[in-house]
Enzyme design. Structure first.
Site, PDB file in Angstrom:
ATOM      1  N   LYS A  39       2.855 -10.054   5.644  1.00 38.30           N
ATOM      2  CA  LYS A  39       1.905  -9.834   4.561  1.00 38.30           C
ATOM      3  C   LYS A  39       2.511 -10.141   3.191  1.00 38.30           C
ATOM      4  O   LYS A  39       1.831 -10.643   2.319  1.00 38.30           O
ATOM      5  CB  LYS A  39       1.361  -8.401   4.597  1.00 38.30           C
ATOM      6  CG  LYS A  39       2.302  -7.361   4.063  1.00 38.30           C
ATOM      7  CD  LYS A  39       1.706  -5.976   4.190  1.00 38.30           C
ATOM      8  CE  LYS A  39       2.774  -4.921   4.114  1.00 38.30           C
ATOM      9  NZ  LYS A  39       3.337  -4.727   2.775  1.00 38.30           N
ATOM     10  N   THR A  40       3.790  -9.842   3.031  1.00 37.09           N
ATOM     11  CA  THR A  40       4.424 -10.159   1.757  1.00 37.09           C
ATOM     12  C   THR A  40       4.393 -11.668   1.533  1.00 37.09           C
ATOM     13  O   THR A  40       4.122 -12.159   0.438  1.00 37.09           O
ATOM     14  CB  THR A  40       5.887  -9.669   1.739  1.00 37.09           C
ATOM     15  OG1 THR A  40       5.907  -8.313   2.146  1.00 37.09           O
ATOM     16  CG2 THR A  40       6.476  -9.792   0.361  1.00 37.09           C
ATOM     17  N   ASP A 240      -1.139  -4.423  -2.806  1.00 38.98           N
ATOM     18  CA  ASP A 240      -0.350  -4.309  -1.576  1.00 38.98           C
ATOM     19  C   ASP A 240      -0.333  -2.841  -1.127  1.00 38.98           C
ATOM     20  O   ASP A 240      -0.593  -1.951  -1.921  1.00 38.98           O
ATOM     21  CB  ASP A 240       1.084  -4.797  -1.861  1.00 38.98           C
ATOM     22  CG  ASP A 240       1.853  -5.037  -0.576  1.00 38.98           C
ATOM     23  OD1 ASP A 240       1.237  -5.005   0.507  1.00 38.98           O
ATOM     24  OD2 ASP A 240       3.075  -5.263  -0.654  1.00 38.98           O
ATOM     25  N   GLU A 241      -0.007  -2.594   0.132  1.00 36.42           N
ATOM     26  CA  GLU A 241       0.073  -1.231   0.676  1.00 36.42           C
ATOM     27  C   GLU A 241      -1.183  -0.428   0.343  1.00 36.42           C
ATOM     28  O   GLU A 241      -1.113   0.738  -0.072  1.00 36.42           O
ATOM     29  CB  GLU A 241       1.311  -0.497   0.135  1.00 36.42           C
ATOM     30  CG  GLU A 241       2.625  -1.241   0.313  1.00 36.42           C
ATOM     31  CD  GLU A 241       3.168  -1.210   1.737  1.00 36.42           C
ATOM     32  OE1 GLU A 241       2.449  -0.719   2.651  1.00 36.42           O
ATOM     33  OE2 GLU A 241       4.290  -1.689   1.939  1.00 36.42           O
ATOM     34  N   GLN A 271       0.109   2.411   8.964  1.00 41.03           N
ATOM     35  CA  GLN A 271       1.312   2.672   8.172  1.00 41.03           C
ATOM     36  C   GLN A 271       1.019   3.541   6.962  1.00 41.03           C
ATOM     37  O   GLN A 271       1.783   3.560   5.995  1.00 41.03           O
ATOM     38  CB  GLN A 271       1.948   1.351   7.734  1.00 41.03           C
ATOM     39  CG  GLN A 271       2.482   0.548   8.907  1.00 41.03           C
ATOM     40  CD  GLN A 271       3.265  -0.659   8.449  1.00 41.03           C
ATOM     41  OE1 GLN A 271       4.326  -0.549   7.836  1.00 41.03           O
ATOM     42  NE2 GLN A 271       2.746  -1.837   8.747  1.00 41.03           N
ATOM     43  N   ARG A 643      10.517  -1.179  11.883  1.00 35.70           N
ATOM     44  CA  ARG A 643      11.500  -1.777  10.981  1.00 35.70           C
ATOM     45  C   ARG A 643      12.514  -2.600  11.770  1.00 35.70           C
ATOM     46  O   ARG A 643      13.241  -3.413  11.213  1.00 35.70           O
ATOM     47  CB  ARG A 643      12.279  -0.694  10.200  1.00 35.70           C
ATOM     48  CG  ARG A 643      11.466   0.207   9.275  1.00 35.70           C
ATOM     49  CD  ARG A 643      10.582  -0.538   8.374  1.00 35.70           C
ATOM     50  NE  ARG A 643       9.238  -0.631   8.954  1.00 35.70           N
ATOM     51  CZ  ARG A 643       8.307  -1.469   8.517  1.00 35.70           C
ATOM     52  NH1 ARG A 643       8.570  -2.280   7.531  1.00 35.70           N
ATOM     53  NH2 ARG A 643       7.123  -1.508   9.092  1.00 35.70           N
TER      54      ARG A 643
END
Length: 801
Positions: A39-40, A240-241, A271, A643
DNA sequence: GCCGAGCAACTTTTT
DNA sequence: GTTGCTCGGC
């Protein structure tokens, strides 16, 4: 021409879904991006695409990230693609961007551009003062500063309608005896405290973290001129997020979207881990309802983790009920099985991790490729010690930030006061630091003299001598106050024109702060002095950097943000909004030690998740709390597991040291949720459970080092057959009749267990219902017969003997 | 007003 | 174990 080139390039480096998300720039877009789905990458390329094709000018872009670090990373990556134009984009956190808006337009709300931002510590000190003034009982167990702070925090992050509903005009219900007050004394207390607290902030020309958001929203809602300035300008908004945004942040976005709906939000409901801070998953779950025309793009291919790791993470998160169903997949190989190890105590756990890492390094791995993830910061110490013993370099993330150190905060307080003399918290902090003979008595008299005029902070010192003498201040006390006044006045005038470093040096010189540190505690003086010089150094660095940026902005004609801030004020803002996680760890060469929250957005080839016990992770509060709390813990577990790129090792201990003594712990339920075929015990573990100890513990390893000898059972629920390891609890009901119950609820309350109740005496459990602290037991007592009582009032009869 | 001793509360997570 | 707070003596 350029447009076509850009598209071709994008097609090559993005998959079809990523490509769609990056290039669908007009109209609302929701990108549901699974962990590790790039996504980044999408955000960076979208930004670059907008700039490169000329669809947007840099100043028309407003991009919100979760941390300052993420903002910095985005800048760097976009700059690598399209050059320095990106420096004129507004990229930052909600708090940072809100502060920027308020610096420019906050005067409409009665704040000057040099307002001070109070962090949680400042806010609590101020609350304490307000509560003292209102004569709240300092010994109250319920109405504590921390509880009030938390309540205010929550109220402010939920507040809609521009925040008008908070703060003013509620004094009429201040008797604490209204209907709600009877039920909830804390709420009644908050109603009395909040207006005073808010007024004190206003008088100090200061805002707390949530005020930044609230007041920015109020500005955009109730001040059309201000709103036009920003809503007319930002034509492309990205967030974002998004799963971790709260109500006020969401409203803030909507307030900016009057002339268009070019909003792209990126997030993953699985998340969402900041519910406790007011984040509302409803924002992402309900996005398509608020924006019916929204294009929805799902990124489901994971590029990060091995298939085993992904399967394990998916198996865990699947147990949550409130979520978007998704199907994350990968082309990667199975990879190594998930390691599971059970150690005796915390020291063994740390030793095991340090040894494993040390031997991997000896075989050529890099320390920075490892991470240790834990639930709470306090768990880091044992790992620091173990890594030091083994000579393994590590980087501690989070914890007490540099800017939160006592000596740094002292200097910052002087500087903040120089920029904003009204700040009462900073004044109180330094009024007698270093000691200059101005104690509580003198300060109280000073305040009494200032009371009718409403003067705050350093401004109180500007009162004439007669006024000060009038409240009983002695000539010697007045002399001391005058000396302080002279110092602060000098600093304030320096702050207007002199370079920031010089102001900082002047603070240290004029108050002999180094001498103060030496006298304060010789043992720690060296380290603290070093921190002070480090602060001076970072101010100098910041100043050099802002000079460069200003020069750049001057070149960029339409970059209108000629901000009203001096480099010093800008530095102070950064210090207030920079968390320990934002400091530059990109150069870090050591093993990362971080909380699970702090690991969000990061990835590591090798991940250890430690403290995998009931009561540690999931945390005690979650276990005893509502089912939603547990679901959040499970999402946190999912975040941690995802992660990992190549190896993932989960470790728990049997005896957890908690301030005071050792607690017998059960393995985390999350261990039991891992599918059999992806798990392997860590046979190389050098530690064995001590012989001869019997406890409710079930060792996950058997003697052959193969699959743990865990009994399994099957539960039928709602037509579903669910398999549980016998050592696990079904997560949403509290059944009696098979599994052991969590120790934090007090013991094993199976039918037939004999228990002791303080007033009802000894009895035998017949059945149980409810979860955690709301567990109820139906017990047959010798005298009283069958009674239903809360489990927390009951001990097992064996225990009480 | 200052300083040291003794004690309580603390531990979820952070902008 | 640690940190921050209160209290009492100087």
């Amino acid at each position: 021409m350029a447009v076509i080139d850009a598209l071709e390039e994008l097609r090559e480096c993005l998959n079809p879904e990523q490509f769609e998300a990056a290039t669908h720039v007009d109209g609302p877009t929701l990108v549901l991006a699974g962990a590790g789905s790039g996504k980044t990458r999408v955000l960076v390329h979208r930004l670059a695409y907008l700039l490169h094709t000329g669809r947007a000018q840099p100043w028309e872009i407003f991009a919100v990230t979760f941390t300052n670090k993420a903002a910095q990373e985005m800048r760097t990556r976009v700059e690598a693609l399209v050059g320095p134009a990106v420096r004129s984009c507004w990229i930052g956190t909600f708090h940072g961007l809100s502060a920027r808006i308020l610096r420019l337009e906050g005067e409409r709300l009665g704040y000057t551009p040099n307002f001070t931002i109070y962090d949680a510590e400042d806010a609590k000190r101020l609350l304490k003062r307000v509560m003292q003034a209102l004569e709240f009982d300092p010994a109250s167990k319920l109405v504590t500063v921390a509880a009030v702070h938390h309540a205010i925090d929550r109220a402010k992050s939920r507040s809609i309608g521009g925040g008008k509903d908070i703060g003013a005009g509620q004094e009429n219900r201040s008797d604490g005896l209204d209907d709600e007050g009877r039920k909830d004394p804390l709420a009644a207390a908050v109603r009395r405290i909040l207006p005073r607290y808010q007024e004190a902030l206003r008088q100090s020309n200061a805002m707390d973290f949530n005020d930044l958001l609230r007041l920015a929203l109020e500005l955009l809602t109730h001040h059309p001129e201000a709103r036009e300035r920003f809503s007319g300008r930002f034509r492309y908004i990205m967030v974002d997020e998004f799963q971790d945004t709260n109500r006020v942040q969401y409203d803030l976005l909507r307030a900016l979207l009057v002339d268009h709906d070019n909003l792209m939000v990126v997030g993953d409901d699985d998340q969402s881990i900041y519910r406790w801070r007011g984040a509302d998953v409803a924002n992402i779950l309900g996005f398509s309802r608020d924006y019916p025309t929204a294009r929805v793009v799902k990124l489901e291919q994971n590029y990060r983790s091995s298939a085993h790791i992904l399967a394990a993470a998916n198996a865990v998160i699947r147990r949550n009920s409130r979520r978007h169903e998704k199907a994350l997949w990968t082309e990667a190989d199975d990879g190594r099985p998930i390691g599971v190890a059970i150690m005796e105590r915390g020291q063994d756990e740390a030793e095991f991790v340090a040894q494993s890492v040390a031997s991997a390094i000896a075989e050529g791995e890099q320390p920075a490729d490892f991470a240790v993830l834990y639930r709470a910061n306090a768990q880091s110490r044992l790992f620091e010690e173990a890594f030091r013993r083994h000579g393994v370099p590590y980087t501690l993330m989070g914890g007490t930030s540099f800017f939160e150190r006592m000596e740094v905060k002292d200097i910052l307080a002087y500087l903040r006061l120089a920029v904003n003399p009204r700040s009462s918290q900073d004044f109180e902090r330094i009024v007698n630091t270093p000691s200059r003979g101005i104690g509580d008595k003198t300060l109280a008299r000073l305040k009494a003299a200032a009371e009718p005029s409403g003067l705050q902070g350093a401004l109180m010192l500007a009162m004439p001598d007669e006024r000060l003498a009038g409240v009983g201040l002695s000539p010697s006390a007045i002399k001391k106050l005058r000396a302080l006044h002279a110092t602060l006045t000098t600093l304030a005038s320096m702050a207007k024109s002199a370079p920031a470093v010089e102001v900082a040096r002047a603070v240290i010189d004029r108050v002999d702060y180094i001498g103060h540190l030496e006298a304060y505690d010789p043992a720690s003086a060296d380290e603290r002095i070093e921190n002070v010089w480090e602060l001076v150094h970072s101010i100098a660095e910041h100043e050099a950097l802002t000079d460069a940026t200003a020069a750049n902005e001057a070149l960029n004609a339409r970059a209108t943000t000629s901000e009203a801030l001096t480099p010093l004020a800008a530095f102070l803002e950064r210090a207030s909004l920079t968390s320990a996680f934002d400091l530059d760890h990109t150069q870090a060469q050591g093993v990362a030690l971080t909380t699970l929250h702090g690991a969000k957005g990061l990835e590591f080839p090798h991940v250890f998740m430690v403290g995998m016990e009931e009561g540690t992770f999931p945390s005690r509060r979650a276990v005893e709390g509502a089912p939603e709390d547990l679901e959040e813990e499970r999402r946190l577990c999912y975040v941690g597991m995802t992660r990992a790129m190549r190896t993932l090792t989960l470790i728990g201990v049997r005896l957890r040291w908690v301030y005071g003594g050792e607690d017998l712990r059960w393995p985390s339920r999350f261990l039991g949720e891992l599918p059999d075929h992806v798990v392997a015990p860590c046979s190389e573990s050098p530690f064995e459970a001590p012989k001869g100890r019997r406890s409710p513990w079930v060792d996950l390893r058997d003697n052959n080092g193969s699959r743990p000898s865990v009994r399994r059972r099957t539960v039928e629920r709602g037509g579903d057959r669910i398999e549980y390891d016998d050592l696990q609890e079904p997560q949403d009901t509290h059944e009696v009749g098979g599994s052991p119950i969590l120790p934090s609820t007090g013991g094993m309350y199976r039918p037939g267990v004999r228990v002791f109740h303080n007033t009802l005496g000894v009895g035998t459990v017949e059945s149980a219902d409810g979860v955690g602290s709301k567990t109820y037991l139906t017990i047959r007592f010798a005298q009283e017969g069958l009674r239903r009582v809360a489990a927390r009032f009951v001990r097992s009869a064996e225990e009480s003997c």
